[in-house]
Design a protein around this motif. Structure first.
Motif, PDB file in Angstrom:
ATOM      1  N   LEU A  56      34.596-109.892  10.344  1.00 42.48           N
ATOM      2  CA  LEU A  56      33.769-110.185  10.024  1.00 42.48           C
ATOM      3  C   LEU A  56      32.451-108.326  10.029  1.00 42.48           C
ATOM      4  O   LEU A  56      31.901-108.341   9.668  1.00 42.48           O
ATOM      5  CB  LEU A  56      32.889-111.050  10.710  1.00 42.48           C
ATOM      6  N   ILE A  96      23.202-100.205   9.029  1.00 44.05           N
ATOM      7  CA  ILE A  96      23.901-100.495   7.911  1.00 44.05           C
ATOM      8  C   ILE A  96      23.829-101.966   8.269  1.00 44.05           C
ATOM      9  O   ILE A  96      24.383-102.872   6.720  1.00 44.05           O
ATOM     10  CB  ILE A  96      25.532 -99.671   8.176  1.00 44.05           C
ATOM     11  N   GLY A  97      23.384-102.320   8.540  1.00 46.69           N
ATOM     12  CA  GLY A  97      22.305-103.463   8.251  1.00 46.69           C
ATOM     13  C   GLY A  97      23.370-104.736   8.509  1.00 46.69           C
ATOM     14  O   GLY A  97      24.386-105.851   8.128  1.00 46.69           O
ATOM     15  N   PRO A 123      36.863-109.263   4.506  1.00 49.08           N
ATOM     16  CA  PRO A 123      36.491-110.281   5.520  1.00 49.08           C
ATOM     17  C   PRO A 123      34.826-109.464   6.082  1.00 49.08           C
ATOM     18  O   PRO A 123      35.133-108.070   5.859  1.00 49.08           O
ATOM     19  CB  PRO A 123      36.837-110.241   6.865  1.00 49.08           C
ATOM     20  N   GLY A 124      33.483-110.204   5.868  1.00 50.15           N
ATOM     21  CA  GLY A 124      32.951-109.238   6.449  1.00 50.15           C
ATOM     22  C   GLY A 124      32.371-108.634   4.784  1.00 50.15           C
ATOM     23  O   GLY A 124      30.655-108.102   5.888  1.00 50.15           O
ATOM     24  N   VAL A 125      32.345-109.061   4.532  1.00 50.24           N
ATOM     25  CA  VAL A 125      32.552-108.146   3.114  1.00 50.24           C
ATOM     26  C   VAL A 125      30.959-108.865   2.526  1.00 50.24           C
ATOM     27  O   VAL A 125      31.244-110.541   2.755  1.00 50.24           O
ATOM     28  CB  VAL A 125      33.495-107.561   1.861  1.00 50.24           C
ATOM     29  N   ASP A 126      29.967-108.854   1.758  1.00 45.78           N
ATOM     30  CA  ASP A 126      29.010-109.626   1.487  1.00 45.78           C
ATOM     31  C   ASP A 126      29.050-109.740  -0.005  1.00 45.78           C
ATOM     32  O   ASP A 126      28.834-110.645  -0.778  1.00 45.78           O
ATOM     33  CB  ASP A 126      27.507-108.762   1.914  1.00 45.78           C
ATOM     34  N   ASP A 178      28.433-104.342   1.747  1.00 48.92           N
ATOM     35  CA  ASP A 178      28.825-104.889   3.462  1.00 48.92           C
ATOM     36  C   ASP A 178      27.038-104.474   4.341  1.00 48.92           C
ATOM     37  O   ASP A 178      26.733-103.271   4.108  1.00 48.92           O
ATOM     38  CB  ASP A 178      30.027-104.251   3.575  1.00 48.92           C
ATOM     39  N   GLY A 179      26.834-105.867   4.561  1.00 48.13           N
ATOM     40  CA  GLY A 179      25.659-105.394   4.836  1.00 48.13           C
ATOM     41  C   GLY A 179      24.824-104.565   4.079  1.00 48.13           C
ATOM     42  O   GLY A 179      24.406-105.328   2.580  1.00 48.13           O
ATOM     43  N   THR A 180      23.548-103.334   4.337  1.00 50.47           N
ATOM     44  CA  THR A 180      23.304-102.535   3.889  1.00 50.47           C
ATOM     45  C   THR A 180      23.943-101.773   2.956  1.00 50.47           C
ATOM     46  O   THR A 180      22.987-100.889   2.608  1.00 50.47           O
ATOM     47  CB  THR A 180      21.903-101.874   4.395  1.00 50.47           C
ATOM     48  N   VAL A 181      25.191-101.286   3.471  1.00 46.32           N
ATOM     49  CA  VAL A 181      26.032-100.532   2.118  1.00 46.32           C
ATOM     50  C   VAL A 181      27.009-100.436   1.945  1.00 46.32           C
ATOM     51  O   VAL A 181      27.089-101.571   1.487  1.00 46.32           O
ATOM     52  CB  VAL A 181      26.647 -99.605   3.896  1.00 46.32           C
ATOM     53  N   TYR A 199      30.568 -98.926  -0.053  1.00 45.84           N
ATOM     54  CA  TYR A 199      31.906 -98.779   0.254  1.00 45.84           C
ATOM     55  C   TYR A 199      32.785 -98.986  -0.939  1.00 45.84           C
ATOM     56  O   TYR A 199      32.842 -99.554  -1.016  1.00 45.84           O
ATOM     57  CB  TYR A 199      31.963 -98.402   1.368  1.00 45.84           C
TER      58      TYR A 199
END
Lengths: 555, 555
Positions: free
Chosen positions: A462, A541-542, B50-53, B442-445, B447
């Motif tokens: 995560l 990167i948040g 996983p971990g992607v927003d 992903d967070g604030t980034v 890609y």
């Protein structure tokens, strides 16, 4: 005698569908002689158990009392009932009892794990019985989606318990014994103290359907197919595999079994005499000489398993065979909750190839192996037990099943893993609570679900991972600058500089300012380095990654 | 004129359900003036992201041609149609057109992301139209599971295209406009060149059901409830939320909206005049003064989302409110494939509390928002298009939809993301192929899906992680011994020694033997250290972990 009692303790399978393991005991409190019914596995998923190979019940309680354990009975050969026997055998070394087909499967598992297959004892069906300490145990045939499923008739001085295993009320299951109401009426005649009963399909409100309804529509489906035909189902559903093969044969097709489990299961069924009259099969190699409109593939992987034959055929060739535009693929199966995305992915891959996929949505090509709500009530009526203890179900199933029983005036209770019940009286009574859990098989190692290992994996998945390395000289002064390495994180964030460089700069700033006290305090230093690395990542990167800090000291 | 053409290019939503983004163009080849229809998101999962927003379509192709882009039309306010506009706006800075309710939602998104909400232009319904370059675009009301859904009527010199957006043929959707066959007959009168059409429910073989069938059974269900009542549905299904609230009101209950999305959506609907006559609601705080049998909660999280109100109520208290034995919880929703386990988990948690859960399995408490197979055929019949281009569906849906059209003699084609189609002629014609993909937030980034970042996370989740640190002195000789740290791996394996110690020993053995050439070769050294660490882990615990190697050199 009055101080002796009959206990029931689920260690797995009560409050979940999977990894069945039920303990029965009879004797004075804490001196009960024990038998274990089933020892199964459940399957991992990416959400909760990434990287884990198998999930088994935590058998610590029983291992600590193995001197009181008389034996293990396996009701049938499904993995959620038999799958853990070889993995657990070294700490539960008692005889394993099963009917011939199930025993055949059990022996294969024992051999593969390097255990003596002679520890598996073949028992014949009821009215034959096995005496074990205070218990007399018979295995009474039940219809299910695998041959030779058996309910246990467990007699002790406290009366007769029927433990159903998995079952349905099928008068014609095609392979294996039909449900036999007369035999069950005889078993019930002396009175049933407790019925411990499968709850899987309690929410299905119509009576269950017979396996014998399938050959006609499946035969018709294949008869009208033009190109190659393929079908998948659970390999252990030997009756279904036979139905598929027979339907293929009638349509003038040669049968190819694809997938190791498929070939092994049919082999075991033939070996033990359970399966006869199975159409001749040919190898994938010989299939290349047969026109595609005369071929029928029966494949493993009905649940979308990535490495199974079905998924491989969906991706491309498998053992030289390939499905094409105009071919037919049948899912003669139901998708288990959690597997939907995998199965749908395969259907879309077939769609891209132009293969027509037929699934069970019409109701014509699959029936369940479990008793529906009305069937459960029919069994209650037939056996007239003093109490019903629902098992083999999630909490919602157990609760609904207990309600059905109570609505008829039968005593019942929702009993989940770890609840030790006294079944001696007029109703199930809680008499203790045992720590239960899950044991993970991961590679070649077993560990507990709460050991934190899988939690760390999920966190890395995560949040990504950062390695921070710092070297301190003999005086505990920084030697050079800190060094960072990232995995699973974006390389660049808000400042447009490389994330590792921003982190290294922030960490270096901290080290330059840090006093000797901090630099000498191992724990404090690591904690601060971790905090700063996470902070840098958060602002760039948040995300707050997992961090491994390595501080090397030259002294 | 003959060299000009009408093109259609899906960048998202064709070959999947989610992240819709469809480009239309008109003009000479490679000089077409463009409009974009919808710009949505799709949601990540643990298996693949996983971990992607959030997941958005890769809009590179359009960004590179933004000078040719006239505007963006949003058909309706569902996240898979509107969700990416604010995230993508900085590189696609053109006006965004939508009907009032959708525009209201769009402006909230723009504001939150720091963009000027004035870039969102409110348009009125057909027959009003917007002229954009060679296009005249009208938004014709369609019934769906959110208010003010609109189909686009896109006119150009190449004729009229109808882009349905999401729709069903509901004569009485309760909130928002009914499906209006007369309006559509008028729109179709001049002839439809192409119908680009929702395919979601193409496999449902019965005609779709109306939202208006629900108030009666839902009202009856709540009227008979004894304790507290709660219900969940998509917040955006304003009609459903109203039905639930009205049913609660009739049963003498005060309504509490739980979850931010629920309150915001109702607010937007009231603000824009879409929703009227909504029962008065009370805050969770005021609810504490109301007897529980007079309360009705309407909650977010019908798909089992862990942080939403439903999941929190299932775990325990949420904003002071708690469900108990004898309370009722209604899922007025269908579980989207992939979310089954999460939803089932919640149902079992409620079961443990003694809460009775009712879901849509009876068919009484939920209807779909999409047109079924027969409804799609009815629309084909009504619009009589020259061609049908199926969209908004996985490959299997698009293929089945194309078959339906072709069976009626209408030209059709299976068009997936990246296929540029010329719609000018008598049938859809492939005229190019564009690279498409997915962009992860992903967070604030942001890609790309193929950047390998998520792949590394999945590998760490499956295999665990090892950090190997080695320090070399000025002569490139090992300084001290190598040091290992593990995450997500069992601490002890087959030799019963700590895994890190076995690895460190194996690595040390290697370093002692390694020649100067290896020790000086950065790449080779790292590669060897990684290989040995993996080998040690494989022999100890049967797993090959991901390895980060840090070699620090003192020179």
């Amino acid at each position: 005698m009055s101080s002796e009692r009959l206990i029931y303790l689920p260690l797995g399978g009560a409050g979940e569908i999977g990894m069945n393991a039920y303990v029965y005991g009879y004797g004075p409190q804490d001196k009960e002689r024990l038998i274990l019914v089933d020892l199964g596995v459940t399957f991992p998923d990416m959400d909760t158990t990434p990287g884990v190979d198998l999930i088994m019940p935590d058998m610590t309680w029983l291992k600590e009392r193995v001197d009181r354990l008389e034996g293990i009975f396996i009701t049938h050969g499904h993995e959620d009932h038999i799958g853990a026997i070889a993995h657990m055998y070294s700490s539960l070394s008692v005889p394993i009892y099963a009917r011939p087909f199930t025993a055949n499967l059990a022996r294969r598992k024992m051999e593969e794990a390097g255990h003596d297959p002679a520890n598996v004892v073949t028992v014949e069906a009821w009215p034959e019985v096995t005496r074990l300490g205070p218990f007399t145990v018979g295995v009474a045939p039940m219809s299910h989606s695998i041959p030779e499923s058996g309910a246990l008739v467990i007699d002790s001085p406290a009366g007769r318990v029927v433990h159903t295993g998995d079952f349905k009320l099928d008068p014609n299951p095609l392979v294996g014994e039909p449900f036999d109401p007369e035999m069950w009426a005889q078993i019930a005649a002396p009175g049933i103290q407790a019925l411990v009963c499968d709850s899987t399909n309690v929410f299905s409100t119509h009576p269950g359907r017979s396996e014998s309804e399938l050959p006609e529509p499946i035969t018709e489906l294949f008869a009208n197919a033009k190109g190659m035909v393929a079908a998948t189902t659970f390999a252990s559903n030997v009756a279904r595999v036979k139905t598929l093969a027979k339907a293929g044969e009638k349509a003038g097709r040669s049968i190819v079994l694809l997938g190791r489990a498929m070939r092994r299961m049919i082999e075991a069924a033939v070996e033990t005499g359970v399966l006869s009259d199975f159409p001749k099969t040919i190898s994938p190699e010989d299939a290349s000489d047969v026109p595609r409109e005369n071929l029928m593939l029966i494949t493993t992987g009905s649940q979308g398993e990535r490495r199974a034959a079905t998924a491989q055929l969906a991706r491309g060739k498998y053992r030289g065979l390939e499905l094409k535009e105009g071919d037919l693929f049948l899912f003669s199966s139901k998708t288990i909750p959690g597997n939907e995305k995998g199965v749908i992915h395969i259907i879309n891959q077939f769609s891209e190839k132009g293969v027509d996929v037929v699934d069970d949505s019409s109701g014509l090509y699959h029936v369940s192996g479990h008793a529906n709500g009305p069937d459960l009530e029919a069994l209650h009526d037939l056996l007239k037990p003093k109490m019903v203890v629902p098992m083999h179900g999630e909490h919602r199933h157990l609760r609904q099943h207990a309600r059905l029983a109570e609505a008829k005036g039968i005593a019942s209770a929702v009993v989940v893993n770890g609840m030790m019940m006294d079944l001696t009286g007029d109703a199930p009574k809680v008499t203790g609570c045992v720590d239960t859990g899950r044991t993970y098989l991961d590679g070649t190692v077993k560990y507990g679900a709460l050991d934190g290992i899988v939690r760390d994996r999920i966190r890395m998945a995560l949040n990504g991972h950062v390695t921070v390395t710092v070297i301190l000289d003999e005086e505990d002064e920084p030697l050079g600058e800190p060094w960072c390495d990232i995995k699973g994180l974006a390389e660049t964030g808000s400042s447009n500089a490389a994330l590792v460089e921003v982190m290294e700069e922030d960490l270096n700033q901290f080290l330059m300012r840090a006093g000797a006290k901090t630099l000498r305090n191992e724990e404090k230093l690591e904690q601060e380095l971790r905090r700063i690395a996470r902070q840098s990542a958060q602002s760039e990167i948040g995300k707050k990654p997992e961090v491994t800090v390595v501080v090397s000291r030259m002294r």
